[in-house]
Every structure is written in structure tokens, then in C-alpha cells.
Design an enzyme around this catalytic site. Structure first.
Site, PDB file in Angstrom:
ATOM      1  N   HIS A 186       0.851  -1.196   0.000  1.00 28.21           N
ATOM      2  CA  HIS A 186       0.000   0.000   0.000  1.00 28.21           C
ATOM      3  C   HIS A 186       0.883   1.242   0.000  1.00 28.21           C
ATOM      4  CE1 HIS A 186      -2.373   3.185   2.243  1.00 28.21           C
ATOM      5  NE2 HIS A 186      -3.062   3.013   1.130  1.00 28.21           N
ATOM      6  N   SER A 187       0.585   2.179  -0.881  1.00 30.45           N
ATOM      7  CA  SER A 187       1.327   3.435  -0.972  1.00 30.45           C
ATOM      8  C   SER A 187       2.820   3.153  -1.187  1.00 30.45           C
ATOM      9  CB  SER A 187       1.068   4.266   0.291  1.00 30.45           C
ATOM     10  OG  SER A 187       1.606   5.559   0.164  1.00 30.45           O
ATOM     11  N   MET A 188       3.687   3.684  -0.325  1.00 35.07           N
ATOM     12  CA  MET A 188       5.126   3.471  -0.484  1.00 35.07           C
ATOM     13  C   MET A 188       5.524   2.023  -0.248  1.00 35.07           C
ATOM     14  SD  MET A 188       6.659   6.172  -1.518  1.00 35.07           S
ATOM     15  CE  MET A 188       8.356   5.736  -1.187  1.00 35.07           C
ATOM     16  N   LEU A 242      -1.327  -0.860  -4.171  1.00 36.26           N
ATOM     17  CA  LEU A 242      -2.518  -0.041  -3.996  1.00 36.26           C
ATOM     18  C   LEU A 242      -2.091   1.404  -3.745  1.00 36.26           C
ATOM     19  CD1 LEU A 242      -4.495  -2.422  -1.595  1.00 36.26           C
ATOM     20  CD2 LEU A 242      -4.631  -2.330  -4.092  1.00 36.26           C
ATOM     21  N   THR A 289       0.169   3.317  -5.118  1.00 39.33           N
ATOM     22  CA  THR A 289       1.619   3.455  -5.025  1.00 39.33           C
ATOM     23  C   THR A 289       2.126   4.434  -6.077  1.00 39.33           C
ATOM     24  OG1 THR A 289       1.979   1.248  -4.120  1.00 39.33           O
ATOM     25  CG2 THR A 289       3.817   2.250  -5.283  1.00 39.33           C
TER      26      THR A 289
END
Length: 1076
Positions: A239-241, A266, A268
């Protein structure tokens, strides 16, 4: 314009930008349903410091859904979750809990014994009713956390009956039954506690997490070594980073080849880092993207690795959707990027944090993982097909040529019978009720032998339509395809064994009877269907009948109606796909008592020219009036494809309104009856889809009713600022797909109006340029400093920033604004002279890939000037407060003295030693800012004391050095403008200290990175001003460096903002030389 009036303009510009952000955010309602779960995190104590020293800081956990999956041992397929920047390991509980519910509530194992699943689970079998009760109401003896949503805490008994029923009994999406799962094993979700590390600000932290995860994967796979057919790879969700951490893992030496073959990310930011304040994170992005670009080719280390990137779209205010694209470093054979608006059964934009808990999305993700988990040993193409089946809308293949009567699509001939029923043929097939006497517009009558499978009952209705050469087949229906047979048929030419099957064909009544004996071969084209939301026949704000029964407020805005509607299906086959077929046959096997009166099927043949509309207004034509209107042809098809080749910029948002050309509004048309020229009610309300190939984004807008009073927003995801373009790809325009009920249109035509959404566009502007607001003020300050130095070299008077701003606004700013309009037209080769490492055009200044938004340059510089004005005022107040404190304490004003006393040398040496061993140089920078603030405040003490002497009518006893006051104030503003670049790393270091993690941050312990700033602050805070050198070369060199510094900030500062600290060190060296 003077300093007294300019701040009003600048502050107004700032207020408008902030207002636009709030307006944009509030206009996109979060339509996600809350998710519920009963989490149990099991610490994997066996993975400790004996495997990796990073276990002192991080920990590995196994997720289990209480009362659903009772086993505390692994036995399924491993999945590893990587949280993002400041993320928690508990964010996986929504997806993991949903996967457990979907697997363990599979009807196949409802009555199975516990020992039938992998490796002897100790879970006791439960009945379906027991599972429902334990899931809904919890177990008071074992439940320590209760049922929680990823927002407010929710008790188990707060769940409504619908929520419990939906959580347990809902059918899986996409029509894939549990029995179709390729591997009958559950998923073992592992998650990592990273202590909420801030990975967006520090590249070293990303590498630490990647190293830890590589060791964790080796440990996870070892847990399955004694199991039959143990897994050799792990599915990674980031998720993200966390997605960048996952991609970094495969680049490290500690990576076990093949241990990761599927990565799902997700929200990212794959292409560019969220901020470029840290050299390490910028370099890491470059290295990781280059590695993936070179190793995903055939024969590369990652040729079998799949990467799927999911972005939330316009609601994600943290990460622009364009940053989640993967086409710049990943071939289409190894993955794709998709927006949540395209995912079937989701069809909406999702904000950054909701990506991990949104119920509509987690349901699809969990189902997909259950399927893909059994395919981890398959080829990358197999896993890619699975993700595309679940995550893509299907519009990507509407132009795909159908296989002519392939064996897989033929109906078996011995299951067919011939019936000789009256059949009406026409250019349209319309089914919208189930009365046997329904008629459609008639052209000719046939007695046609319609093919019919043996299971079709005698109540079926049959329709046929001849295939017209050069036309495409368009079919739209909201009826279940399992009750419909949509066939394309051709006369057998001898390549298929007919087994003597024959039929009689009759001509039209006017031409008499012609008898022949032939056989037919048919292909079922239901597999070409694309799922999409239905567009209800109710005006905006109306109640949906089936939802009125709940007693809830069901007013449906245009953009949120998708979540409340049922599915519809769309089939499109072009002329090449229909080549060789003579008939389209529809067999309706639906039962009237199971189908609502709003059910319909509409099929027609249409020429490509009837479907395509190209609108090519220039940007100037749109900007003049802020809108333009597209007149749709009266003889339009079911689908109208509207191409806007010039509309590709991600910075511009539009609102779309649909209206009629006469007195009838679109709202009335949605409710229209036969009086408008139709022979039946309108089958469905207009449906609009915006499509972007880069992100496979298909954003649907349903129920386009209400005329000009209502509109739907369109945000283009094409040419984003600073985005590199994939090889061989250029920016493309926007495509709009409009479905209307062509069978019921009256004589009036429809018009589509696109209007620039000012507030939405300003919100997009701020989203892409948030870093710019921290960088461009440095350019304005450097211009002010050059004015101060120019006046000082001629008059030996160092003017105040207020006076410099007056000169800047009156004389320099107009020229700078005019020049900024021309920057987008400057060739890439000339700009690269300032920074030869710049590899692609469109990565300088505002990162524009075209010239149509040239006016954004002046707007940005005006806002940057306003920021400098505000900071100047705030620092004036701060230094006056410090001055007042010095005066109240009775301290003497600053007096020039040698800065190199023994005490000061010892102090600065100790601080540099701390930088070398313990603290990052950003810590020393913060000390320098505080010292400079005190020095600037103390420089004003003399002025305050002189003011008191005037009030007492006594002779002033203090000599005021106005040059020193202005000089120290300017230096303080310079350091404050560098705070956004240095503060994030300092926050990371403090976060690590709070978690008792004392590993130094590499690349942040260089003494040379802070020594010039410390020395200049030390001299200025002791009252030492710059002086005029005997040689003018030093002055010329200083001005040349300032000019280069300013131009670098303007052209490359946003993408390479970490270099501003290095350039500031150079400026400090120049000023230090003039001071000594």
C-alpha cells in the site's frame, strides 16, 4: 503596485488555491462501504535477530480471522502485506478478513471435517448458521478486539442484518464460483510491523525495509518446507510506499530469485516520489525503475514477475493517479495499471487510506488473490489474464476480433433442434417486457429455423437479425446472460460435420417462397460481454424503488448512483469480427416472474460512422468562453464514441452536461413515453464512460438526466506534470463513450456540453504542484537578494526586504511573468544546459508536455511571491518578539566581534562531531535556524533602545546598524525557505529515536553539507556584515552564482529539490568570503 497593495493580490491567490482544495475534496463523496472483521495478529517469534539485525526494530505477524479461521499454523498460500508511509500492519485486516470469509464460507466445505484442509488444521467444523452467528456477534471468550471497521470502532451487534448477510452469503463477483478456484487452499496473510516508518522521506528506510522483507520471505517459505507441494514464492501486496519497498526487494542482493512473482500495489507512486527533498529517495526511484526496465525483458531476472498497480483516481488527494502508471518501465506482458473506477463491482474513485479498507474493493481483491494464489507456479501470462479478468472493465477488448466459429464457442449440434416459428426480423431487436404479443418495428417477416439448446424451455422467444456488411453489432442489456443466448450464425460451408442437420428458409412475403437445405454453425458471443453499471430511468435525486423499502435517504447524486444500481452488459463486435456470419440470433429464456419490468435487451447493427464523433476545438476556443458544445447526430447508434484529441492534460477538469436541442429537457426524456415518438418507454437513461488507456481507466457516469442543472465531472489522466513518457507513446486525447436508447429517440438531437471546472482544475493544480509551492519562493528570494546586493555594491546600503519587494514588484516581476509565459516554448536542449542529467523533456519548470497551459507559469510565480511576502511578515513579527525578549532581559545589542573565540570553536566542533557520528546534518541545520533567529532579533535591540531614548528626549546612546538588521533578516528568510527540504529527514530521525532505533541515516552525516551554513550563521549572528572586496571579480562571481542558483530553482527545483541545500551551501561560501 507597491508593497502595501501587492500582498492583497498574493494572499487572495493563496486563499483561492486553498478554497479549491476544500471544494474539490468535498465534492467527491466517499461511497465506500465500511468493512468489518475480527482480527487476530499472531507474532512470528521464530523470526528474530538470529536471522536479521533489523528484527530489533521490525516484527513479522500472521493474520487470522477469529471464529472463521481458527488455525494458528500455516497451511495455505502465503501473502505478504507491506504498509506504506506511516502505515500500520493492521491495514491488511480488511482484505485478509474478507479472503478468510470467502474461503471458509465456501459451500463446498460447509460440512467438511476440520482435518480435510491443508496440514491438519485444528479448526472445528461449523454449520452455516454457527458461522453466521460467530461472525456477526463474536465470541466473548476469545474475542479481544471485537468486530472493527477501519474507521470508528464498531461493535459486532452494530452490524445490520444486511451487513451480516452480505459478509457471509453474497455471491462472488464476476460470476466465478468458488468451485472454479484452481487451488483449494486458503491464504496465509503475513504482515509486518514497521513501527509506522516514514518511507516517503528517506531512501535508507526503504532499503532497510526491503532487506528485512527479503529475510522474512525466506523465513516464511521455510515454514512450508515440510508440507506437501510447498510454495516457492509469495504474493506481495504493497500500500502506498509499500509498493516501492516491494519493487526494491527484487533489486537487492539478498533477494531469493523467484521468491516473489506477483506484486499487487494499492495507490503506489511508481513513477516519481511524492516529494523530492531527499537525495536517497530520488536516486532509489531512478535505480529501481531502471532495474525493472532492463530486467523484465525476455531472459531478464524479472521476466516471470507480475506487477499490477491499482490507483484510487481523483479522490486520492495524496498521490496523483498518473504517478501509479507503470508503462514507462514495465512491458504490457508483465503487468498493468488500473483505476478503481474501472474495476467491475467497484466503479468508483477511492481515497488514499480507503484503498485498504473499502469494502467494494477488498471484496474483488480478496477473490482475485484466492484465484491467483493457485496460479503462482503458472506462467506470468496466466496470472496476468486472471488479474485482467477481475480488474479490467473489458472495454479494452471491444475491438477484438471474434474467433470465427471456433470449437470453443460452437454449440454442439446434437443438442440442437429445429423449430419453425414466426420470427420478426428488423435492424433492431428490442426486448423490454415479457408479454408474448410484443411487437417491434417491422421490415420483413421470416420463418426462420432458430437454433435452440435442449435445456431451453418451450416458453422461449426467438429473434433474428441479418448481419449487414460493414456494420458492427451493438448489444446492451440488463438481463442475466445465463438466461439469454446471443449467437452469431453462418451457413455451414462443409468444414463442420452437420450430421444431416437441415432447415427450411423462406423469403419475404413479397418475394414468395424459396426452399433450400442448409446447416448453420453458431458462436455464442456472450463471452465478449463487458460488465458495466446500469443507468436507471429516474431523474437525478429520485428514489430507487427497491431501496425505498429500507427507509434510508436514497437521494442519488449523478456520480454516486453507480453504487446503488444493478449490472448491465454490453457487447460490441466490429465488421471484421462478424465477417462470414449472416445472422444474429437472440434466444430469450427468461421467466417473466423473475424479471422486472425494467429489464431490456437492445441490439442493432451500426456503421462506424454512426458511432464516431470527433470534436477538435483548440484550447483557445475553449478558454474564450469556458465551454464548448458537441451536437450529436440524430441518426446515432446505441453507442456514440466522442474523441477529443486536444484534451489530454491532467491539470484541467471538466463538467459534462447532456441536454436536448428543443424544449424537452433530458430529465423529461428519461421519463419519456410513447408520445415522444417512441413505441415503448425509454429503456435506460444515458450512460457516459470516460476512458484513459494509460491507466486502463473507465470512469462511468450514470443517470445523465436533469439537463443543465446537473453535470458529471471528468478528470483527464493523460499528460501529467513531470511525467516521463513511455517509449513510443505520445500524449493522447480523451475519449468519451455515450450509450443512449437509440430505439426511442425522437426527432430532436442531443448535445453534450463540456465546461471547464474551475475549482476542480485548481484542486488538480495544487495536487500536482504542492512541492512547487515550497520551491518557487526560493527563486523569488534569490531575485530579492540580488536587488539587495546590487544596491549594496553601489551605495553600501543593504536595503530591507520590504524595499527590495517594492523594486521587484514594480520593475522585475512583470518581465519575469512575461518570460515565464515563454518557458514552455524553450527547447529541451537549451534547458538541459543547466542540468545535463535531465533525461527527458517535460521535466523542467512546471513539467508541461505542451504549450497550451503557458499561463500557469505567471500564476505560480505570483503565488510564490505571495508566499515570500507572508513569510517576510511572519519573520518580522518573530524577530520583533525575540528583540523584545532580549530587551526585557537587559541584554546589550549585538556588537561586531570575532566569531572564532575558543568557546565558539569548541561548540561548533562538538556539533560537527555529532553530525559525523549520531545526528543527521538536518539537526545541525535546525540549530542554525534557531541561532539565526536569535541573531536577527538581537540585531534589532539597538533600534528598540534608540526609540526609548527618543521618547525620553535624551541623546541616543546606541548606534543602529540598519545594514545588519536587514542582512540578518534576509539570511533568516533564506534558511526558513530551506526548512521544507530539511525537516522531513529530521522527522524520520526523531521517529527512529522514539522507537529506540539508533542506526545512522546514510548520506545525512556529511559534515561538508552543513559546515558553510554554520560558519555563515556564526559570523552573521555576531554582527559581521559582508564587505566590499577590492576586486570586483568576487562580486561578479557572486552574482553569476546567484543567477545560476535562481535559474536552477526555476527550471529544475521541483524535480531535484534536494539540490537546493547544496546550492545554498555554495551561496553561503560566497557570502562568507565577502564577510571575511
Amino acid at each position: 503596485m507597491h508593497i502595501a497593495t501587492f500582498p492583497a493580490l498574493a494572499i487572495t491567490a493563496l486563499a483561492l488555491v486553498l478554497w479549491a482544495t476544500v471544494a474539490t475534496h468535498s465534492s467527491n463523496t466517499n461511497s465506500c462501504h465500511m468493512s468489518y472483521m475480527k482480527p487476530d495478529m499472531i507474532a512470528m517469534t521464530g523470526f528474530n535477530t538470529t536471522q536479521t539485525p533489523l528484527a530489533h526494530k521490525y516484527s513479522l505477524h500472521l493474520y487470522r480471522e477469529l471464529d472463521v479461521d481458527l488455525s494458528r499454523e500455516v497451511g495455505g498460500r502465503p501473502v505478504l502485506f507491506v504498509p506504506g508511509n506511516g502505515g500500520s500492519m493492521r491495514q491488511i485486516r480488511s482484505i485478509a478478513g474478507e479472503a478468510a470469509v470467502q474461503y471458509w464460507h465456501d459451500p463446498r466445505r460447509a460440512g467438511a471435517d476440520a482435518d480435510t484442509w491443508a496440514n491438519g488444521s485444528t479448526a472445528r467444523p461449523k454449520s452455516a448458521l454457527q458461522k453466521l452467528n460467530t461472525f456477526a456477534f463474536g465470541d466473548t471468550e476469545s474475542d479481544t478486539e471485537g468486530v472493527r471497521g477501519l474507521g470508528d470502532a464498531v461493535t459486532a451487534r452494530d452490524m445490520s442484518g444486511d451487513d451480516r448477510r452480505d459478509a457471509v452469503e453474497r455471491p462472488l463477483s464476476n460470476g466465478k464460483l468458488p468451485s472454479q478456484w484452481p487451488d483449494d487452499l486458503p491464504l496465509d496473510f503475513f504482515t509486518v510491523n514497521f513501527q509506522e516508518d516514514l518511507t516517503a522521506f528517506d531512501g535508507t528506510t526503504v532499503i532497510d525495509q526491503a532487506e528485512y522483507l527479503n529475510q522474512a520471505i525466506a523465513y516464511i517459505l521455510s515454514l512450508y518446507s515440510s508440507h506437501p507441494n510447498p510454495p516457492t514464492s509469495v504474493i506481495v501486496i504493497g500500500h502506498s510506499m509499500g509498493g516501492i519497498v516491494a519493487r526494491t526487494m527484487v533489486t537487492l542482493d539478498s533477494y531469493i530469485h523467484g521468491s516473489i512473482n506477483t506484486i499487487l500495489t494499492l495507490a503506489t507512486p511508481h513513477v516519481l516520489p511524492p516529494v523530492s527533498f531527499d537525495k536517497g529517495i530520488v536516486g532509489l526511484y531512478h535505480n529501481v525503475n531502471e532495474f525493472w526496465k532492463t530486467e523484465t525483458v525476455p531472459g531478464g531476472k524479472l521476466e516471470d514477475t507480475l506487477l499490477v498497480s491499482v490507483t484510487g483516481g481523483i479522490r486520492d488527494q495524496m498521490i496523483p493517479a498518473e504517478y501509479s502508471s507503470v508503462d514507462t518501465f514495465l512491458p504490457p506482458t508483465n503487468g498493468f495499471a488500473v483505476a478503481t473506477t474501472s474495476i467491475p463491482d467497484v466503479w468508483m474513485s477511492i481515497d488514499h487510506q480507503a484503498m485498504v479498507w473499502c469494502h467494494q474493493l477488498r471484496r474483488v481483491v480478496a477473490e482475485t488473490l484466492l484465484v491467483v494464489a493457485g496460479e503462482t507456479t503458472e506462467k506470468v501470462s496466466t496470472r496476468l489474464d486472471t488479474f485482467q479478468e477481475y480488474f479490467l472493465s473489458g472495454m479494452e477488448r471491444v475491438e477484438k476480433k471474434a474467433q470465427n466459429a471456433s470449437e470453443s464457442s460452437k454449440l454442439t449440434l446434437d443438442t440442437l433442434v429445429s423449430i419453425n416459428t414466426p420470427l420478426t426480423t428488423t435492424s433492431n431487436i428490442i426486448i423490454n417486457d415479457h408479454s408474448p404479443n410484443q411487437l417491434v418495428k417491422t421490415k420483413s417477416y421470416f420463418k426462420f429455423p432458430v437454433l435452440k439448446a435442449s435445456e431451453i424451455n418451450e416458453m422461449s422467444r426467438s429473434f433474428a437479425m441479418p448481419v449487414d456488411k460493414g456494420k458492427s453489432l451493438l448489444v446492451k442489456t440488463n438481463m442475466p446472460l445465463e438466461d439469454l443466448h446471443i449467437l452469431v450464425c453462418r451457413t455451414n460451408t462443409g468444414d463442420v460435420d452437420t450430421n444431416g442437420f437441415s432447415f427450411l428458409r423462406y423469403g419475404s412475403k413479397s418475394k414468395g417462397v424459396r426452399v433450400g437445405t442448409d446447416t448453420l454453425v453458431c458462436a455464442n458471443v456472450a463471452g465478449e460481454a463487458v460488465a458495466m453499471p446500469s443507468s436507471i430511468k429516474y431523474a437525478t435525486g429520485a428514489k430507487i424503488p427497491e431501496e425505498e423499502e429500507t427507509g434510508e435517504d436514497n437521494d442519488i447524486p449523478v456520480d454516486s448512483a453507480i453504487s446503488s444500481t444493478s449490472l448491465s452488459e454490453y457487447i460490441q463486435l466490429d465488421a471484421s469480427s462478424l465477417s462470414g456470419f449472416q445472422y444474429v440470433v437472440v434466444i430469450d429464456n427468461t421467466m417473466s416472474e423473475t424479471i422486472s419490468s425494467d429489464s431490456y435487451l437492445l441490439a442493432e447493427m451500426a456503421l462506424p460512422s454512426d458511432m464516431a464523433v470527433v470534436a477538435a476545438p483548440t484550447w483557445w476556443e475553449v478558454l474564450k468562453v469556458g465551454r464548448f458544445t458537441i451536437e450529436l447526430p440524430e441518426k446515432r447508434a446505441l453507442l456514440t464514441k466522442i474523441s477529443l484529441p486536444h484534451f489530454w492534460s491532467s491539470l484541467v477538469a471538466f463538467s459534462i452536461r447532456l441536454s436536448t436541442s428543443d424544449s424537452f429537457s433530458m430529465e423529461y426524456q428519461c421519463e419519456a413515453k410513447k408520445s415522444m415518438g417512441s413505441e415503448h418507454d425509454v429503456l435506460f437513461a444515458p450512460l457516459l464512460m470516460q476512458y484513459s488507456a494509460q491507466l486502463h481507466e473507465a470512469k462511468f457516469s450514470t443517470n445523465l438526466c436533469g439537463g443543465y442543472e446537473q453535470g458529471t465531472r471528468v478528470a483527464v489522466h493523460g499528460g501529467a506534470p513531470y511525467m516521463p513518457l513511455a517509449e513510443g507513446r505520445d500524449v493522447s486525447g480523451t475519449e468519451l463513450y455515450l450509450w443512449t436508447d437509440s430505439s426511442s429517440r425522437s426527432s430532436e438531437s442531443l448535445s453534450l456540453t463540456l465546461e471547464i471546472d474551475l475549482w476542480g482544475s485548481l484542486g488538480r493544480f495544487l495536487g500536482f504542484y504542492r512541492v512547487m509551492f515550497a520551491i518557487f519562493p526560493m527563486f523569488v528570494f534569490l531575485c530579492l537578494l540580488m536587488i539587495q546586493l546590487r544596491v549594496w555594491t553601489t551605495t553600501e546600503l543593504f536595503v530591507s526586504l520590504s524595499d527590495a519587494l517594492d523594486v521587484f514588484v514594480d520593475f522585475q516581476l512583470p518581465w519575469i511573468l512575461a518570460g515565464s509565459c515563454a518557458i514552455p516554448f524553450v527547447p529541451h536542449v537549451l534547458v538541459s544546459l543547466l542540468y545535463p542529467q535531465m533525461s527527458q523533456p517535460g521535466q523542467f519548470f512546471l513539467g508541461l508536455n505542451g504549450t497550451h497551459l503557458w499561463f500557469l507559469g505567471p500564476v505560480s510565480l505570483v503565488i510564490a511571491t505571495g508566499i515570500v511576502v507572508v513569510l517576510h511578515w511572519l519573520l518580522q513579527i518573530l524577530t520583533l518578539w525575540v528583540c523584545q525578549c532580549y530587551y526585557m532581559l537587559g541584554l546589550a545589542p549585538i556588537a561586531p566581534e570575532s566569531p572564532f573565540s575558543v568557546r565558539r570553536i569548541v561548540t561548533i566542533s562538538f556539533l560537527l562531531l555529532l553530525v559525523f557520528k549520531i545526528v543527521p546534518h538536518q539537526f545541525a541545520f535546525m540549530v542554525a535556524v534557531l541561532v539565526m533567529a536569535m541573531g536577527a532579533g538581537k540585531a534589532r535591540v539597538g533600534r528598540l533602545m534608540q526609540s526609548e531614548d527618543k521618547d525620553n528626549k535624551s541623546e541616543p546612546c546606541v548606534v543602529i546598524d540598519r545594514n545588519l538588521i536587514n542582512y540578518t533578516h534576509s539570511l533568516l528568510l533564506l534558511l526558513v525557505l530551506l526548512l521544507p527540504i530539511n525537516a522531513p529527514t529530521l522527522v524520520v530521525w526523531l521517529h527512529n529515536m522514539a522507537n529506540k532505533w539508533h542506526t545512522p541515516l546514510e548520506s545525512h552525516h556529511e559534515v561538508s553539507a552543513i559546515l558553510p551554513i554554520l560558519l555563515l550563521v556564526l559570523t552573521a549572528s555576531r554582527g559581521i556584515m559582508i564587505r566590499l572586496p577590492q576586486s570586483k571579480r568576487a562580486i561578479y562571481a557572486t552574482f553569476a552564482f546567484l543567477a545560476y542558483f535562481a535559474l536552477f530553482v526555476l527550471f529544475h527545483g521541483v524535480v531535484h529539490s534536494y539540490r537546493l541545500h547544496l546550492l545554498t551551501n555554495g551561496l553561503c561560501l560566497c557570502l562568507l568570503y565577502l564577510s571575511l
